[in-house]
Design an enzyme around this catalytic site. Sequence first.
Site, PDB file in Angstrom:
ATOM      1  N   HIS A 110      86.219  35.463 -85.846  1.00  0.00           N
ATOM      2  CA  HIS A 110      85.093  35.606 -84.917  1.00  0.00           C
ATOM      3  C   HIS A 110      85.467  35.006 -83.574  1.00  0.00           C
ATOM      4  O   HIS A 110      86.227  34.044 -83.500  1.00  0.00           O
ATOM      5  CB  HIS A 110      83.822  34.949 -85.459  1.00  0.00           C
ATOM      6  CG  HIS A 110      84.007  33.530 -85.928  1.00  0.00           C
ATOM      7  ND1 HIS A 110      84.610  33.224 -87.132  1.00  0.00           N
ATOM      8  CD2 HIS A 110      83.684  32.345 -85.356  1.00  0.00           C
ATOM      9  CE1 HIS A 110      84.634  31.913 -87.292  1.00  0.00           C
ATOM     10  NE2 HIS A 110      84.090  31.348 -86.219  1.00  0.00           N
ATOM     11  N   HIS A 112      83.622  33.284 -80.308  1.00  0.00           N
ATOM     12  CA  HIS A 112      82.395  32.726 -79.737  1.00  0.00           C
ATOM     13  C   HIS A 112      82.332  33.150 -78.277  1.00  0.00           C
ATOM     14  O   HIS A 112      83.327  33.051 -77.553  1.00  0.00           O
ATOM     15  CB  HIS A 112      82.419  31.201 -79.760  1.00  0.00           C
ATOM     16  CG  HIS A 112      82.469  30.581 -81.125  1.00  0.00           C
ATOM     17  ND1 HIS A 112      81.377  29.988 -81.712  1.00  0.00           N
ATOM     18  CD2 HIS A 112      83.484  30.448 -82.021  1.00  0.00           C
ATOM     19  CE1 HIS A 112      81.715  29.508 -82.906  1.00  0.00           C
ATOM     20  NE2 HIS A 112      82.992  29.768 -83.116  1.00  0.00           N
TER      21      HIS A 112
HETATM   22  P1  5GP Z   1      83.744  28.222 -86.419  1.00  0.00           P
HETATM   23  O1  5GP Z   1      83.841  26.737 -86.449  1.00  0.00           O
HETATM   24  O2  5GP Z   1      84.150  28.849 -87.745  1.00  0.00           O
HETATM   25  O3  5GP Z   1      84.446  28.821 -85.253  1.00  0.00           O
HETATM   26  O4  5GP Z   1      82.221  28.548 -86.153  1.00  0.00           O
HETATM   27  C1  5GP Z   1      81.353  29.100 -87.079  1.00  0.00           C
HETATM   28  C2  5GP Z   1      80.033  29.332 -86.358  1.00  0.00           C
HETATM   29  O5  5GP Z   1      79.210  30.098 -87.208  1.00  0.00           O
HETATM   30  C3  5GP Z   1      79.278  28.043 -86.021  1.00  0.00           C
HETATM   31  O6  5GP Z   1      79.047  27.995 -84.613  1.00  0.00           O
HETATM   32  C4  5GP Z   1      77.983  28.169 -86.826  1.00  0.00           C
HETATM   33  O7  5GP Z   1      76.856  27.669 -86.146  1.00  0.00           O
HETATM   34  C5  5GP Z   1      77.885  29.669 -87.068  1.00  0.00           C
HETATM   35  N1  5GP Z   1      77.204  30.017 -88.294  1.00  0.00           N
HETATM   36  C6  5GP Z   1      77.427  29.480 -89.526  1.00  0.00           C
HETATM   37  N2  5GP Z   1      76.634  30.057 -90.438  1.00  0.00           N
HETATM   38  C7  5GP Z   1      75.889  30.985 -89.764  1.00  0.00           C
HETATM   39  C8  5GP Z   1      74.891  31.908 -90.181  1.00  0.00           C
HETATM   40  O8  5GP Z   1      74.508  31.992 -91.342  1.00  0.00           O
HETATM   41  N3  5GP Z   1      74.352  32.704 -89.207  1.00  0.00           N
HETATM   42  C9  5GP Z   1      74.753  32.632 -87.908  1.00  0.00           C
HETATM   43  N4  5GP Z   1      74.155  33.458 -87.052  1.00  0.00           N
HETATM   44  N5  5GP Z   1      75.696  31.779 -87.487  1.00  0.00           N
HETATM   45  C10 5GP Z   1      76.264  30.964 -88.406  1.00  0.00           C
END
Ligand code: 5GP
Length: 126
Positions: A110, A112
């Site tokens: 993903h 951001h």
């Molecule tokens: P990472 O640290 O993997 O780059 O970020 C994962 C992101 O996914 C975090 O910013 C977190 O808030 C978001 N996230 C985790 N679970 C969910 C979810 O169930 N729905 C949504 N919309 N975002 C999520």
Amino acid sequence: MPIDATLAYDDSNIFAKILRDEIPAQRVYEDDFALAFHDINPQAPTHILVIPKGRYVSWDDFAASASADEIAGFVRAVGTVARDNGLVAPGYRLLANIGTDGHQEVPHLHVHLFGGRPLGPMLSRV
Ligand code: 5GP
């Protein structure tokens, strides 16, 4: 907890469930290659996650294994989401956390997309 991005794709991850519509998300964009939705815990006034629809854990996994159409579709989707959400003129930040040191928590690739205020320096010094 950060994940090991060298592990095989796990279909039970939360973004796979969002893609299958098993759990809700505030979707802002979808096409054949990508889905975008608001982050559940926003870190900026605009905080959108853009994911490819394919089963990829990391950027390097995606770059090595995705088709040219998937890669083009995903990259174009990120630009479309930035434009459609009014981020082009004020500016925005893209971030992809990969693996343990990158503090990746969800094992589905993903990007951001942050915007809506001045975002400050690139990385925390911690
Ligand atoms: P990472 O640290 O993997 O780059 O970020 C994962 C992101 O996914 C975090 O910013 C977190 O808030 C978001 N996230 C985790 N679970 C969910 C979810 O169930 N729905 C949504 N919309 N975002 C999520």
